[in-house]
Write a protein that holds these residues in place. Structure first.
Motif, short mmCIF file in Angstrom:
data_model
loop_
_atom_site.label_atom_id
_atom_site.label_comp_id
_atom_site.label_asym_id
_atom_site.label_seq_id
_atom_site.Cartn_x
_atom_site.Cartn_y
_atom_site.Cartn_z
N GLU A 172 0.74 -1.20 0.16
CA GLU A 172 0.06 0.15 -0.13
C GLU A 172 0.82 0.99 -0.05
O GLU A 172 0.47 2.18 -0.87
N GLU A 173 1.83 1.42 0.88
CA GLU A 173 2.87 2.68 0.82
C GLU A 173 3.67 2.74 -0.26
O GLU A 173 4.00 3.97 -0.79
N GLY A 174 4.01 1.49 -0.99
CA GLY A 174 4.95 1.45 -2.26
C GLY A 174 3.99 1.96 -3.21
O GLY A 174 4.39 2.94 -4.24
N ASP A 175 2.76 1.77 -3.35
CA ASP A 175 1.87 2.36 -4.26
C ASP A 175 1.83 3.75 -4.11
O ASP A 175 1.86 4.33 -5.12
N VAL A 176 1.66 4.13 -2.99
CA VAL A 176 1.48 5.83 -2.83
C VAL A 176 2.73 6.25 -3.19
O VAL A 176 2.74 7.54 -3.96
N ARG A 177 3.79 5.87 -2.79
CA ARG A 177 5.08 6.72 -3.33
C ARG A 177 5.47 6.59 -4.92
O ARG A 177 5.58 7.73 -5.33
N LEU A 178 4.95 5.47 -5.60
CA LEU A 178 5.31 5.37 -6.76
C LEU A 178 4.09 6.59 -7.65
O LEU A 178 4.71 6.97 -8.58
N TRP A 182 5.14 14.90 -9.52
CA TRP A 182 6.35 15.45 -9.70
C TRP A 182 6.76 16.47 -8.60
O TRP A 182 7.92 16.39 -7.97
N PRO A 183 6.13 17.36 -8.55
CA PRO A 183 6.43 18.44 -7.23
C PRO A 183 6.79 18.01 -5.88
O PRO A 183 7.56 18.15 -5.16
N THR A 184 5.77 16.91 -5.43
CA THR A 184 5.70 16.31 -4.35
C THR A 184 7.17 15.33 -4.08
O THR A 184 7.72 15.29 -3.20
N LEU A 185 7.17 14.67 -5.25
CA LEU A 185 8.54 13.79 -5.40
C LEU A 185 9.77 14.62 -5.26
O LEU A 185 10.95 14.11 -4.24
N ILE A 186 9.81 15.82 -5.80
CA ILE A 186 11.11 16.67 -5.95
C ILE A 186 11.34 17.21 -4.47
O ILE A 186 12.52 16.69 -3.86
N VAL A 187 10.26 17.60 -3.79
CA VAL A 187 10.46 18.12 -2.36
C VAL A 187 10.70 17.21 -1.36
O VAL A 187 11.62 17.25 -0.48
N THR A 188 10.04 16.00 -1.36
CA THR A 188 10.35 14.89 -0.63
C THR A 188 11.98 14.48 -0.65
O THR A 188 12.49 14.19 0.44
N GLY A 189 12.44 14.22 -1.76
CA GLY A 189 13.84 13.67 -1.96
C GLY A 189 14.73 14.98 -1.43
O GLY A 189 15.60 14.84 -0.60
N LEU A 190 14.50 16.21 -1.72
CA LEU A 190 15.19 17.33 -1.29
C LEU A 190 15.19 17.51 0.11
O LEU A 190 16.17 17.73 0.99
N LEU A 191 13.89 17.15 1.07
CA LEU A 191 14.18 17.33 2.37
C LEU A 191 14.72 16.28 2.76
O LEU A 191 15.40 16.22 3.98
N ALA A 254 8.78 1.73 -15.04
CA ALA A 254 9.32 3.10 -15.26
C ALA A 254 8.98 4.03 -14.08
O ALA A 254 9.56 4.85 -13.88
N ALA A 255 7.98 3.70 -13.29
CA ALA A 255 7.55 4.33 -12.05
C ALA A 255 8.53 4.39 -11.09
O ALA A 255 8.89 5.43 -10.19
N LEU A 256 8.81 3.23 -11.06
CA LEU A 256 10.21 2.92 -9.83
C LEU A 256 11.51 3.69 -10.36
O LEU A 256 12.08 4.17 -9.47
N GLY A 257 11.67 3.61 -11.69
CA GLY A 257 12.98 4.28 -11.91
C GLY A 257 12.76 5.78 -11.89
O GLY A 257 13.79 6.37 -11.41
N ALA A 261 15.38 7.97 -9.57
CA ALA A 261 16.18 9.00 -9.99
C ALA A 261 15.95 10.18 -9.28
O ALA A 261 16.75 10.92 -8.97
N VAL A 262 14.64 10.55 -9.18
CA VAL A 262 14.18 11.99 -8.54
C VAL A 262 14.50 11.99 -6.95
O VAL A 262 15.28 13.01 -6.61
N THR A 263 14.37 10.86 -6.10
CA THR A 263 14.82 10.78 -4.96
C THR A 263 16.18 11.07 -4.67
O THR A 263 16.57 11.77 -3.79
N LEU A 264 17.03 10.27 -5.70
CA LEU A 264 18.39 10.28 -5.40
C LEU A 264 19.02 11.78 -5.78
O LEU A 264 19.90 12.25 -4.84
N ALA A 265 18.55 12.34 -6.67
CA ALA A 265 19.07 13.96 -7.05
C ALA A 265 18.46 14.77 -6.02
O ALA A 265 19.37 15.65 -5.73
N GLY A 266 17.39 14.50 -5.45
CA GLY A 266 16.82 15.60 -4.48
C GLY A 266 17.66 15.26 -3.09
O GLY A 266 18.19 16.18 -2.65
N ASN A 267 18.26 14.05 -2.73
CA ASN A 267 19.01 13.68 -1.65
C ASN A 267 20.32 14.45 -1.80
O ASN A 267 20.78 15.11 -0.85
N LEU A 268 20.87 14.46 -2.97
CA LEU A 268 22.35 14.95 -3.29
C LEU A 268 22.07 16.39 -3.37
O LEU A 268 22.96 17.15 -2.57
#
Length: 413
Positions: A172-178, A182-191, A254-257, A261-268
């Motif tokens: 269930e949580e994995g489905d939510v993350r995937l 885009w905006p939420t994904l970028i901000v989550t990785g940045l944080l 594709a959603a996993l990729g 990619a976005v989470t890693l870029a945001g983390n860095l």
């Protein structure tokens, strides 16, 4: 019929007749309040009464099991009545239906015949199944069967309820993350990068003051606590939860990729910002930061550094799995602190953590390596982290729930 026999046998005992009448009246009112069809009420009543007294005659061996509808992990009101003389069937009583409390007959069970005490009620739905998007229809369950000689038959073993529940939470949580925009994904990785950066700050402060890497590793656990409480995400935390959802066909590779990619870029990016702030605000830490970052940049591309990266991926993914095995926040904090200390104190090769340490060395202006060296170390550590997290934890953990996984895959075709 069985209720009449029992009532007749006890009718001479003072007060028993009145108790039976009151019990009948109470149950009749409860069943009527459920709004069930009168024929179905009669069927449920006869089945429950028959199962309750069957043991008195040595005819059947009965057992009740929660979650018997075959589609729920646990906690379902469905009840299985197992006959030693025939296959298992299930029935799902209504909320007010009396629960069958059956034991084991002291006599030897009959060798032939089929039990009529456990009918499948058409149209009666399993609340847990229907809430999860299934068809809600009860059905037969293939589990362990009782045989006359006492040996367990060869049948599939359902997973432990706790393991199955954890699998459901992961899906269930994995489905939510995937499915994040885009905006939420970028901000989550940045944080996530910023939160881990706070752990790096604590690590460098303690390391500079004590020179003890294990103590500094304990201090780094602050970063993982921040990740947990602030609901941000680390790149390597996505080796278990969304991978499980993709394996269950809830979403695509594709959603996993995209998520990775976005989470890693945001983390860095977030980590680089914190590293720059550390070296600007606390110039006394620059020498310690340079030493710590240079250690990982100098590991190179070899078997030693790769195994360190595999261990880092394994540790983080195992931490994620442990945190998803419980809903208690206090319990989830324990692996965050312990595994954070293991990761940093043991100097394992983690793509995000060690990148932030290398960023601190680079922004301090004293690093004997450059950003191209960091990029090579990043790629090598990411590969090892994936092997350790996905290969040694995620895939093997899913092997513990093959039937749950097969059910999800069939449902999401």
């Amino acid at each position: 019929m069985s209720r009449r026999i029992l009532a007749a046998s006890l009718a001479g005992v003072p007060g028993v007749a009145e108790l039976l009448q009151e019990d009948n009246r109470r149950w009749d009112e409860a069943l009527e309040a459920d709004g069930l069809d009168p024929d179905r009420v009669r069927l449920i009543t006869l089945a429950a009464d028959g199962a309750a007294v069957a043991g008195l005659y040595g005819a059947v061996r009965t057992r009740t099991t929660r979650g018997a509808c075959g589609s729920c992990s646990s906690g379902c009101p469905a009840t299985r009545v197992t006959s030693s003389a025939g296959p298992e069937r299930t029935s799902t009583p209504a909320s007010a239906t009396r629960r069958v409390r059956a034991g084991i007959s002291p006599g030897r069970p009959a060798a032939t015949g089929r039990s009529a005490l456990s009918p499948v009620l058409p149209g009666v739905t399993c609340p847990d199944r229907s809430s999860r998007g299934g068809n809600g229809q009860t059905g037969a369950v293939s589990q362990r069967r009782d045989v006359p000689d006492g040996r367990a038959g060869a049948a599939r073993a359902d997973p432990e309820p706790e393991v199955a529940q954890a699998f459901d939470r992961l899906v269930e949580e994995g489905d939510v993350r995937l499915a994040r925009p885009w905006p939420t994904l970028i901000v989550t990785g940045l944080l996530g990068g910023i939160d881990v950066g706070t752990g790096v700050l604590a690590y460098l402060l303690v390391l500079d003051a004590t020179g003890q890497k294990l103590l500094a590793g304990l201090a780094f656990g602050i970063g993982f606590v921040a990740l947990l409480l602030a609901r941000s995400e680390l790149f390597t935390e996505n080796f278990l939860v969304p991978v499980t959802a993709v394996a269950a066909r809830r979403n695509s590779l594709a959603a996993l990729g995209r998520l990775w990619a976005v989470t890693l870029a945001g983390n860095l990016l977030g980590g680089w910002l914190v590293a720059w702030l550390i070296t600007r605000a606390l110039p006394g830490l620059r020498e310690t930061a340079t030493s710590a970052g240079t250690h990982f940049a100098a590991l190179g591309v070899n078997l030693h550094s790769f195994t360190l990266a595999v261990l880092a991926g394994l540790v983080i993914t195992l931490m994620t799995r442990m945190q998803h095995s419980t809903e208690s926040l206090g319990v989830r904090l324990v692996p965050a602190l312990l595994f954070g200390a293991l990761l940093a104190g043991g100097e394992l090769f983690h793509s995000v953590l060690d990148s932030i340490l290398m960023f601190a060395a680079l922004t301090a202006g004293r690093a004997p390596f450059g950003y191209l060296d960091w990029l090579g170390a990043l790629g090598w550590s990411v590969l090892g982290n994936i092997v350790g997290g996905v290969g040694l934890v995620a895939f093997l953990r899913m092997a513990r729930v093959p039937h749950e996984l097969a059910r999800e895959r069939a449902r999401n075709r």
